[in-house]
Design an enzyme around this catalytic site. Sequence first.
Site, PDB file in Angstrom:
ATOM      1  N   ASP A   1     -21.005 -14.580   2.407  1.00 38.08           N
ATOM      2  CA  ASP A   1     -19.739 -13.911   2.103  1.00 38.08           C
ATOM      3  C   ASP A   1     -18.524 -14.724   2.490  1.00 38.08           C
ATOM      4  O   ASP A   1     -17.404 -14.239   2.394  1.00 38.08           O
ATOM      5  CB  ASP A   1     -19.675 -12.565   2.830  1.00 38.08           C
ATOM      6  CG  ASP A   1     -19.726 -12.719   4.344  1.00 38.08           C
ATOM      7  OD1 ASP A   1     -19.950 -13.848   4.822  1.00 38.08           O
ATOM      8  OD2 ASP A   1     -19.545 -11.713   5.050  1.00 38.08           O
TER       9      ASP A   1
ATOM     10  N   ASP B   1     -19.746 -20.480   1.790  1.00 32.50           N
ATOM     11  CA  ASP B   1     -20.950 -20.080   1.056  1.00 32.50           C
ATOM     12  C   ASP B   1     -20.775 -20.176  -0.457  1.00 32.50           C
ATOM     13  O   ASP B   1     -21.748 -20.026  -1.202  1.00 32.50           O
ATOM     14  CB  ASP B   1     -21.321 -18.632   1.416  1.00 32.50           C
ATOM     15  CG  ASP B   1     -21.692 -18.476   2.878  1.00 32.50           C
ATOM     16  OD1 ASP B   1     -22.381 -19.356   3.408  1.00 32.50           O
ATOM     17  OD2 ASP B   1     -21.275 -17.473   3.485  1.00 32.50           O
TER      18      ASP B   1
ATOM     19  N   ASN C   1     -45.903   4.068 -36.912  1.00 30.95           N
ATOM     20  CA  ASN C   1     -45.074   3.142 -36.144  1.00 30.95           C
ATOM     21  C   ASN C   1     -43.856   3.852 -35.561  1.00 30.95           C
ATOM     22  O   ASN C   1     -43.453   3.603 -34.424  1.00 30.95           O
ATOM     23  CB  ASN C   1     -44.645   1.978 -37.043  1.00 30.95           C
ATOM     24  CG  ASN C   1     -44.259   0.752 -36.237  1.00 30.95           C
ATOM     25  OD1 ASN C   1     -44.912   0.429 -35.248  1.00 30.95           O
ATOM     26  ND2 ASN C   1     -43.217   0.073 -36.654  1.00 30.95           N
TER      27      ASN C   1
ATOM     28  N   ASP D   1     -27.204 -16.499   5.383  1.00 31.48           N
ATOM     29  CA  ASP D   1     -26.508 -16.876   6.602  1.00 31.48           C
ATOM     30  C   ASP D   1     -27.019 -15.999   7.742  1.00 31.48           C
ATOM     31  O   ASP D   1     -27.877 -15.144   7.537  1.00 31.48           O
ATOM     32  CB  ASP D   1     -24.985 -16.760   6.433  1.00 31.48           C
ATOM     33  CG  ASP D   1     -24.546 -15.320   6.135  1.00 31.48           C
ATOM     34  OD1 ASP D   1     -25.424 -14.458   5.982  1.00 31.48           O
ATOM     35  OD2 ASP D   1     -23.329 -15.079   6.055  1.00 31.48           O
TER      36      ASP D   1
ATOM     37  N   ASP E   1     -43.233   4.118 -31.585  1.00 34.82           N
ATOM     38  CA  ASP E   1     -42.016   3.568 -30.986  1.00 34.82           C
ATOM     39  C   ASP E   1     -41.232   4.638 -30.238  1.00 34.82           C
ATOM     40  O   ASP E   1     -40.614   4.370 -29.203  1.00 34.82           O
ATOM     41  CB  ASP E   1     -41.130   2.949 -32.073  1.00 34.82           C
ATOM     42  CG  ASP E   1     -41.660   1.595 -32.538  1.00 34.82           C
ATOM     43  OD1 ASP E   1     -42.378   0.946 -31.757  1.00 34.82           O
ATOM     44  OD2 ASP E   1     -41.361   1.208 -33.672  1.00 34.82           O
TER      45      ASP E   1
END
Length: 915
Positions: free
Chosen positions: A659, A663, A752, A389, A756
Amino acid sequence: MKMKRFILSVFPRRIVRHFRRLLILDTLPKTGLNREVPAGLSQKLQSVAASNKDSLLQQYGSGQQGLSQTQVTQLREQFGLNEVEHDKPLPWWTHLWLSYRNPFNLLLTLLAIISFLTDDMTATVIIATMVALSTWLRFVQEARANKAADKLKAMVSNTATVIRQQQQQEETTSSQTPLSLGSMALQQEVPIRELVPGDIIALSAGDMVPADCRLLSTKDLFVAQAAMTGESMPVEKYDHLTNALTLNPLELSNIVFMGTNVVSGTARAIVLSTGDRTYFGELAQRVTATDRAPTSFQIGVNKVSWLLIRFMLVMVPLVLFINGFTKGDWVEALLFALSVAVGLTPEMLPMVATATLAKGAVTMSRKKVIVKRLDAIQNFGAMDVLCTDKTGTLTQDKIVLERHLDVNGNPCEYTLQLAYLNSYYQSGLKNLLDVAVLEHGQTVQAEDTRMAYQKVDEIPFDFERRRMTVVVQTPDDAHLLITKGAVEEILAVCTNIRHNGVTTALDEQTLWNIRQTCADLNEEGMRVVAVATKTTREWQDTYSRIDEKDMVLEGYLAFLDPPKDSAVQAIRALTEHGITVKVLTGDNELVAEKVCHDVGLQFNAEDILCGSVIERLDDAQLSRLVEKTTVFARLTPSHKARIVRLLKENGHVVGFMGDGINDAAALRTADIGISVDTGVDIAKEAADIIMLEKSLMVLEEGVREGRRTFSNLLKYIKMTASSNFGNVFSVLVASAFIPFLPMLPIHLLIQNLLYDTSQAAIPFDNVDEELLKKPQHWKPAEIGRFMIFFGPISSIFDILTFAMMWFVFAANTPENQSLFQSGWFVVGLLTQTLIVHMIRTPKIPFIQSRAAVPLLTMTAVIMAVGIWLPMGPLASYLKLQALPPLYFVFLPLILLGYMLLTQALKGIYIRRYGW
């Protein structure tokens, strides 16, 4: 679809599951759901609707002055809070189970069980550690994220206007019947959840109906109840039953339901039912629960996860059979294949995703942006069109009354006095124009005039008439209707004008002069409001819109809403970040053109699209025009929602910032609805993002954070996909030509686990400025291409490592396999860890783009641990062995070659596919 987005943002997740089919109204005929009101509730509503007001108040132990605090406390203990199936916090053990329960952890658990059954306790401990770490990190991070989200949501509260007896009057009976608010009553704002049956509430435009209520008095009340009835237009409600034969409770004219909202008018009502006892609550117990549709963000993550799982289902059997046939030990081959499966699973993906989104939400809260849904951050970063707006966003959120004029455009104090009376006595929402009139009127003693007049009635504003009327009693005992509103809408009800106290007919020439005067004011960037009156000596108790006729035009008010100093900078910043700004306003095109040019929006005046033109266009025509149109003027709420919908259908990720009541529909339609904490309740509930400052600069900062969040998550996915592919490719090559396992299952698991762990710092990483300049879209198809392109690079250096260990260090027999495995363990872990820095940026890592300190620290720690394990005291326990000094001469060369080749191919990839 509009109401679906509204309800999804209003009610808790569990309610969403119950009502998903109900809320998507266009699919209801296919679901076979019974939308009838339960019989017991239907009978109750029919009875209440037909009841006499006084007897109804007595039945509920209430009165026109409301309940006492003692009654409220007792009723709350009896009926509980006004919440519909409120989501209760999960017990910690349930949350822990949900954190554990994912396909990847289940796979790891299976591997741990097999290791335990084969007496491989080391592997069992390592796998259990991986599962525990992944589960615990996710559990802790989600708990923190939920706590942060609850704190943020608590900042955005919704209240109801309730009338209750003052504390000192609690012992007074509640049988008073006057319609006016007595001296013993107190009107106050309380949280919606604290309402109880019997409470007397006041409703006005923009309010959500907080419970099922019976109307006691109304004034031009229109309620949008599409969620209940499917009606697209608001319906008028009254304080009496207009049709006693109505069988459908949803059509009762004096009953309003929880979840609907007031479009215009005012009312006073008594609360009948709260929480689960409302119409909405009753249905919640009868509809089959269905999960909320996944967002595009969730779909993208799931597609990547299952891509890797499908890849695993193909590659793991190959590893199993190749090792089984070449080595002859099928049990060891099975364990190794399952270890490869573990290496392929992105077990940290849920934790990294949650951590990244939660960190983004908390960071954005510091920038005065509240994220109501964590997944909305992805849409924030992906947004490429912002519809906004004008008032308070591009312009200062403070309207100034610049001029008060007669019909000929000359200064006129009488026009100001009339406007002051209108603004002062209206009981609905006082907008910025009213505030400006009241502030200016006080400076010129217009308030002194008010003392001579008494309010009789009012006709509230609505978006169809675009005007509002106050009726006052004049000193000479006449009733004076004072109407203020949009010029064209005021002219539509005027037949005369007044100039210098003389009333004359409104002819064509005068009409042309009036419109020219208003146009001249508009071209100066002013908003023009007309003022008209009508005097009658035939008194009425109530007045309605049909009385707005044969009025006299008195003059105009000219308001100035100057552009914000930061608006030009904000528009430029959003444009630089790949966001197209479009202005959707209810103002006329002249005011919109002036303001938009002042803030630097580039467009041609002839390309401004007005609501009257939009009405004549079908979707195909308007769909083409919305792409090239920057400013839309004279829009209704439905126009705004339609424009947003068509932009989405054209493939854009659309944000809408607003707002006001008008709207709400567009906020629900947009991919990401953005409101402010000063907005009306219905706008805040429809929004996904709430800003504590109505500023485009704040919005630009939020967009950047959304893109930073998404970029970091994408890093993890790219790294995991490419690294996993390269590892499996290397395993296949090694398994085919080496007479022993290139790496033991426990080695794969430790590698792994360490890799990780290093990824846990990714949510805190920096993001290159260039990656924040454009919207971030989720493209799962590109992940596969990225994986195939970059994955084999690490395999090249893995094969070089195989050759080095085989020929240089003679690790080419089963007796020397631990040396071979140790050599590849270190190279594999270090290249996996370095890929983080190679792929996190399209630039040259460490030189042109440097990772954040947490990620650099984690990388250094993990690389040090990886080298220490075969060289330290745990080596024999882990079936590793110390590497010779010459190995560490070759190691930097392998890593450097890997980085150089990756950087070179990265340039080719960027030129061909982008980044």
